[in-house]
Design a protein around this motif. Structure first.
Motif, mmCIF file in Angstrom:
data_model
loop_
_atom_site.group_PDB
_atom_site.id
_atom_site.type_symbol
_atom_site.label_atom_id
_atom_site.label_comp_id
_atom_site.label_asym_id
_atom_site.label_seq_id
_atom_site.Cartn_x
_atom_site.Cartn_y
_atom_site.Cartn_z
ATOM 1 N N LEU A 138 62.591 47.850 64.385
ATOM 2 C CA LEU A 138 61.455 47.013 63.215
ATOM 3 C C LEU A 138 62.174 47.454 62.130
ATOM 4 O O LEU A 138 63.735 48.183 61.724
ATOM 5 N N GLN B 21 52.124 53.457 58.658
ATOM 6 C CA GLN B 21 50.647 54.452 59.801
ATOM 7 C C GLN B 21 51.521 54.817 60.612
ATOM 8 O O GLN B 21 51.420 55.995 61.002
ATOM 9 N N ASN C 213 59.330 46.158 56.677
ATOM 10 C CA ASN C 213 58.070 44.950 56.342
ATOM 11 C C ASN C 213 57.362 45.051 57.391
ATOM 12 O O ASN C 213 57.199 44.471 57.930
ATOM 13 N N SER C 214 57.577 46.075 58.568
ATOM 14 C CA SER C 214 57.186 45.319 59.429
ATOM 15 C C SER C 214 55.555 45.493 59.539
ATOM 16 O O SER C 214 55.285 46.558 58.668
ATOM 17 N N ARG C 215 54.271 45.483 61.058
ATOM 18 C CA ARG C 215 52.982 45.737 60.370
ATOM 19 C C ARG C 215 52.810 46.844 61.200
ATOM 20 O O ARG C 215 53.092 48.373 61.408
ATOM 21 N N ASP C 216 52.576 47.525 59.522
ATOM 22 C CA ASP C 216 51.495 49.194 59.864
ATOM 23 C C ASP C 216 52.682 50.127 60.088
ATOM 24 O O ASP C 216 52.265 51.088 60.560
ATOM 25 N N ILE C 217 53.729 49.895 59.585
ATOM 26 C CA ILE C 217 55.082 50.941 59.328
ATOM 27 C C ILE C 217 54.925 51.915 58.978
ATOM 28 O O ILE C 217 54.970 53.117 59.742
#
Length: 229
Positions: free
Chosen positions: A165, A174, A168-172
């Motif tokens: 990851l 959280q 910019n990874s999604r929901d990183i």
């Protein structure tokens, strides 16, 4: 008269030779690139090999870099913003930590502002070992980084899963927050000082209201629980 002219010629040649020698010596000593003047050729921030210096060890050398402001206004071509190689930084941290007493296995994940370290240890004093592990990592990364550690060996595979990851990874955020909360169940060592908790999170910082770190989340939860009693 002839002897005087000959003496002057000899002195002139000697001075010229000395100047040429000095110029060659300076050229060997100083390497100039843009607006940066270095004693040695530039390498990465974390150079494992160091610079050879005669018969000395490669790692015995001092590091020296001199920067000069560019004469051209707003000239950014020769003044790139420094950065760190996160993969190489993680390698440096893990390499140092695995040399600590009672640490057999260690995995390190370096993000844009956190260092997550999971390790396996047989130490009888978990807090002291956690303190050593944490301070080793803090000595490597920029000071704004927060460091979280865990001696739960199962966490090694968990942070390893995040290695593909990026920021910019999604929901990183959280995902990392959830992992950090799990890591905080393990000893974190001693507070760094009166102004920071064990993870390097500061108290009363200038932008404290904008800094959403684990310390703030914990204290907000504790405050709400106490207020609701």
């Amino acid at each position: 008269m002839i002897k005087l002219k000959l003496a002057i010629s000899v002195i002139g040649l000697s001075l010229l030779s000395a100047c040429q020698y000095g110029a060659e010596e300076d050229a060997q000593l100083m390497h100039e690139s843009g607006n940066t003047i270095n004693v040695q050729d530039r390498t990465d921030l974390y150079n494992e090999e160091g610079h050879p210096n005669g018969d000395d060890s490669n790692t015995a050398n001092f590091g020296y870099v001199r920067h000069q402001k560019s004469g051209i206004p707003q000239d950014v071509a020769h003044t790139p913003t420094p950065g760190i190689n996160r993969e190489q930084t993680a390698n440096t941290i893990s390499s140092l930590i695995v040399q600590l007493p009672n640490v057999q296995d260690v995995a390190t994940l370096v993000t844009d502002e956190e260092v997550l370290i999971a390790y396996k240890t047989d130490s009888k004093n978990r807090n002291d070992t956690a303190d050593q592990v944490k301070k080793t990592a803090i000595s490597v990364v920029p000071r704004y980084y927060h460091v979280y550690v865990s001696d739960n060996a199962n966490m090694i595979q968990q942070i390893e899963a995040y290695s593909p990851l990026d920021s910019n990874s999604r929901d990183i955020n959280q995902i990392l927050d959830k992992t950090i909360k799990e890591m905080l169940k393990s000893p974190q060592g001693k507070p760094l000082n009166k102004g920071e908790n064990p993870n390097g999170e500061g108290y009363g910082e200038t932008n404290e209201e904008l800094d959403d770190d684990q310390k703030d989340q914990y204290e907000k939860t504790r405050y709400n629980n106490e207020r609701n009693k």
